[in-house]
Design a protein around this motif. Sequence first.
Motif, PDB file in Angstrom:
ATOM      1  N   VAL A  30      71.061  48.926  71.934  1.00  0.00           N
ATOM      2  CA  VAL A  30      69.348  49.317  71.620  1.00  0.00           C
ATOM      3  C   VAL A  30      68.984  50.608  70.839  1.00  0.00           C
ATOM      4  O   VAL A  30      68.766  51.307  70.199  1.00  0.00           O
ATOM      5  CB  VAL A  30      68.858  48.785  72.852  1.00  0.00           C
ATOM      6  N   LEU A  31      69.849  51.477  71.635  1.00  0.00           N
ATOM      7  CA  LEU A  31      70.048  53.278  71.152  1.00  0.00           C
ATOM      8  C   LEU A  31      71.668  53.737  70.655  1.00  0.00           C
ATOM      9  O   LEU A  31      72.193  52.745  71.822  1.00  0.00           O
ATOM     10  CB  LEU A  31      69.618  53.620  72.513  1.00  0.00           C
ATOM     11  N   ASN A  32      71.687  53.645  69.874  1.00  0.00           N
ATOM     12  CA  ASN A  32      72.972  53.227  69.249  1.00  0.00           C
ATOM     13  C   ASN A  32      73.319  55.883  68.430  1.00  0.00           C
ATOM     14  O   ASN A  32      73.100  55.780  67.442  1.00  0.00           O
ATOM     15  CB  ASN A  32      73.204  53.101  68.216  1.00  0.00           C
ATOM     16  N   GLY A  33      73.731  56.003  69.544  1.00  0.00           N
ATOM     17  CA  GLY A  33      74.465  57.641  68.567  1.00  0.00           C
ATOM     18  C   GLY A  33      72.884  58.525  69.013  1.00  0.00           C
ATOM     19  O   GLY A  33      72.514  59.367  67.988  1.00  0.00           O
ATOM     20  N   LEU A  34      72.030  58.144  70.133  1.00  0.00           N
ATOM     21  CA  LEU A  34      70.108  58.708  69.430  1.00  0.00           C
ATOM     22  C   LEU A  34      70.471  60.473  69.704  1.00  0.00           C
ATOM     23  O   LEU A  34      71.224  60.581  71.311  1.00  0.00           O
ATOM     24  CB  LEU A  34      69.931  58.365  70.550  1.00  0.00           C
ATOM     25  N   ASP A  35      70.207  61.440  69.512  1.00  0.00           N
ATOM     26  CA  ASP A  35      69.618  62.818  69.802  1.00  0.00           C
ATOM     27  C   ASP A  35      68.122  63.143  69.446  1.00  0.00           C
ATOM     28  O   ASP A  35      67.349  62.907  69.452  1.00  0.00           O
ATOM     29  CB  ASP A  35      70.300  63.769  68.315  1.00  0.00           C
ATOM     30  N   LEU A  36      67.944  64.473  70.434  1.00  0.00           N
ATOM     31  CA  LEU A  36      66.807  63.870  71.019  1.00  0.00           C
ATOM     32  C   LEU A  36      65.913  65.530  71.629  1.00  0.00           C
ATOM     33  O   LEU A  36      67.071  65.665  72.675  1.00  0.00           O
ATOM     34  CB  LEU A  36      65.987  63.498  71.131  1.00  0.00           C
ATOM     35  N   ASP A  37      65.799  66.721  71.758  1.00  0.00           N
ATOM     36  CA  ASP A  37      65.348  67.756  72.508  1.00  0.00           C
ATOM     37  C   ASP A  37      63.712  67.688  73.006  1.00  0.00           C
ATOM     38  O   ASP A  37      62.964  67.726  71.855  1.00  0.00           O
ATOM     39  CB  ASP A  37      65.616  68.694  71.568  1.00  0.00           C
ATOM     40  N   VAL A  38      63.172  68.231  73.304  1.00  0.00           N
ATOM     41  CA  VAL A  38      62.269  68.262  73.905  1.00  0.00           C
ATOM     42  C   VAL A  38      61.374  69.511  74.153  1.00  0.00           C
ATOM     43  O   VAL A  38      62.351  70.178  75.665  1.00  0.00           O
ATOM     44  CB  VAL A  38      61.992  67.336  75.243  1.00  0.00           C
ATOM     45  N   ARG A  39      60.856  70.511  73.985  1.00  0.00           N
ATOM     46  CA  ARG A  39      60.878  71.434  74.210  1.00  0.00           C
ATOM     47  C   ARG A  39      59.805  71.619  75.766  1.00  0.00           C
ATOM     48  O   ARG A  39      58.697  70.602  75.491  1.00  0.00           O
ATOM     49  CB  ARG A  39      59.449  72.327  73.410  1.00  0.00           C
ATOM     50  N   ARG A  40      59.424  72.637  76.478  1.00  0.00           N
ATOM     51  CA  ARG A  40      59.076  72.799  77.216  1.00  0.00           C
ATOM     52  C   ARG A  40      57.644  73.209  77.314  1.00  0.00           C
ATOM     53  O   ARG A  40      57.258  73.831  76.128  1.00  0.00           O
ATOM     54  CB  ARG A  40      59.161  74.139  78.039  1.00  0.00           C
ATOM     55  N   GLY A  41      56.737  72.372  77.862  1.00  0.00           N
ATOM     56  CA  GLY A  41      55.106  72.395  78.190  1.00  0.00           C
ATOM     57  C   GLY A  41      54.471  71.840  76.182  1.00  0.00           C
ATOM     58  O   GLY A  41      53.569  71.575  75.834  1.00  0.00           O
ATOM     59  N   GLU A  42      55.603  71.255  75.071  1.00  0.00           N
ATOM     60  CA  GLU A  42      55.120  70.058  74.813  1.00  0.00           C
ATOM     61  C   GLU A  42      54.652  68.894  75.421  1.00  0.00           C
ATOM     62  O   GLU A  42      55.218  67.712  76.448  1.00  0.00           O
ATOM     63  CB  GLU A  42      55.851  69.731  73.041  1.00  0.00           C
ATOM     64  N   ILE A  43      53.348  67.892  74.935  1.00  0.00           N
ATOM     65  CA  ILE A  43      53.222  66.801  74.159  1.00  0.00           C
ATOM     66  C   ILE A  43      53.975  66.375  73.363  1.00  0.00           C
ATOM     67  O   ILE A  43      53.275  66.204  72.047  1.00  0.00           O
ATOM     68  CB  ILE A  43      51.871  66.336  74.760  1.00  0.00           C
ATOM     69  N   LEU A  44      54.847  65.415  73.488  1.00  0.00           N
ATOM     70  CA  LEU A  44      56.078  64.798  72.303  1.00  0.00           C
ATOM     71  C   LEU A  44      54.850  63.622  72.685  1.00  0.00           C
ATOM     72  O   LEU A  44      55.224  62.318  73.349  1.00  0.00           O
ATOM     73  CB  LEU A  44      56.795  64.978  72.838  1.00  0.00           C
ATOM     74  N   GLY A  45      55.148  62.602  71.508  1.00  0.00           N
ATOM     75  CA  GLY A  45      54.707  61.254  71.512  1.00  0.00           C
ATOM     76  C   GLY A  45      55.936  60.907  70.809  1.00  0.00           C
ATOM     77  O   GLY A  45      56.786  60.813  69.617  1.00  0.00           O
ATOM     78  N   VAL A  46      56.054  59.310  71.456  1.00  0.00           N
ATOM     79  CA  VAL A  46      57.412  59.018  70.835  1.00  0.00           C
ATOM     80  C   VAL A  46      56.769  57.400  70.362  1.00  0.00           C
ATOM     81  O   VAL A  46      55.928  56.661  71.434  1.00  0.00           O
ATOM     82  CB  VAL A  46      58.358  57.799  72.166  1.00  0.00           C
ATOM     83  N   VAL A  47      57.210  57.081  69.258  1.00  0.00           N
ATOM     84  CA  VAL A  47      56.121  55.970  68.387  1.00  0.00           C
ATOM     85  C   VAL A  47      57.525  55.425  67.527  1.00  0.00           C
ATOM     86  O   VAL A  47      58.914  55.900  67.582  1.00  0.00           O
ATOM     87  CB  VAL A  47      55.459  56.484  67.485  1.00  0.00           C
ATOM     88  N   GLY A  48      57.560  54.050  67.686  1.00  0.00           N
ATOM     89  CA  GLY A  48      58.640  53.182  66.805  1.00  0.00           C
ATOM     90  C   GLY A  48      58.585  51.529  66.669  1.00  0.00           C
ATOM     91  O   GLY A  48      57.138  51.594  68.015  1.00  0.00           O
ATOM     92  N   GLY A  49      58.792  50.657  66.121  1.00  0.00           N
ATOM     93  CA  GLY A  49      58.303  49.583  65.420  1.00  0.00           C
ATOM     94  C   GLY A  49      58.583  49.027  66.723  1.00  0.00           C
ATOM     95  O   GLY A  49      59.190  49.233  67.864  1.00  0.00           O
TER      96      GLY A  49
END
Length: 271
Positions: A30-49
């Motif tokens: 399902v996930l294949n080598g995923l990288d991701l950073d989330v900043r402190r204090g942000e609202i991060l939206g995650v989208v995808g099919g």
Amino acid sequence: MAMLSPILPDDADTVINLRGLVVRFGTQTVLNGLDLDVRRGEILGVVGGSGSGKSVLMRTIIGLNRASAGNITILKQDTDGVDGRGLDGEAAKDLRRRWGVLFQEGALFSALSVAENIQVPMREFLDLPQGLMDELAGYKVQMVGLPPDAGAKFPSQLSGGMKKRAGLARALAIDPQLVFLDEPTAGLDPISADAFDALIRVLRDTLGLTVFLITHDLDTLYAICDRVAVLGDGKVLAMGTIDELMTFDHPWVKSYFGGPRGRAAAPQKAA
């Protein structure tokens, strides 16, 4: 383009760092080598099919799914995704108390009242007298905009929007730094969805929360998200503001943000 990279500079103030995350269920990756950073204090939206792994990603970060490979750092504490052991018992418990989760549909315990649902994390992580827990639950009920008498009600007595707010109150029960929201406005009418979006923004600003928000709601993305991560092919394809993503040459991204629904949700800019 660097601005669309899911990896932030080393000196960025981040609360989630994922590197090379792999999640498999049997023969399905399902996930294949995923990288991701989330900043402190942000609202991060995650989208995808559909089937892109949005909920799998969230559940893996919070430890409900076991990663096959990769590393997860949350609030500067590392968990080893390869062997699944992660932190030891007390350290893992201390880390879990620093985040809250709102699952789809609220996921409230049907046999418990709203107040009792809110007290579940308090009972798991804290040692408080019942009177204080009752007082704190009442405060959380008001914090999310529910009427005071909602605490005594059971989930079956609540509307869809009230269930989402009750679930959010439980997620905020022990004052987390980080909140995970899985499709929080799904099934709500437009007015209720707008009100819930506004609530999330106010709570982020007043409590200093970081919000990891899975959604397909374009109105939500435009209204409250600082950045958006687009999942596809087992990875984060691109990450940035919506204006930045609109420059990304990918068929799904162009169709999602540039289609009729995306154009309708986009704020109208002055000529």
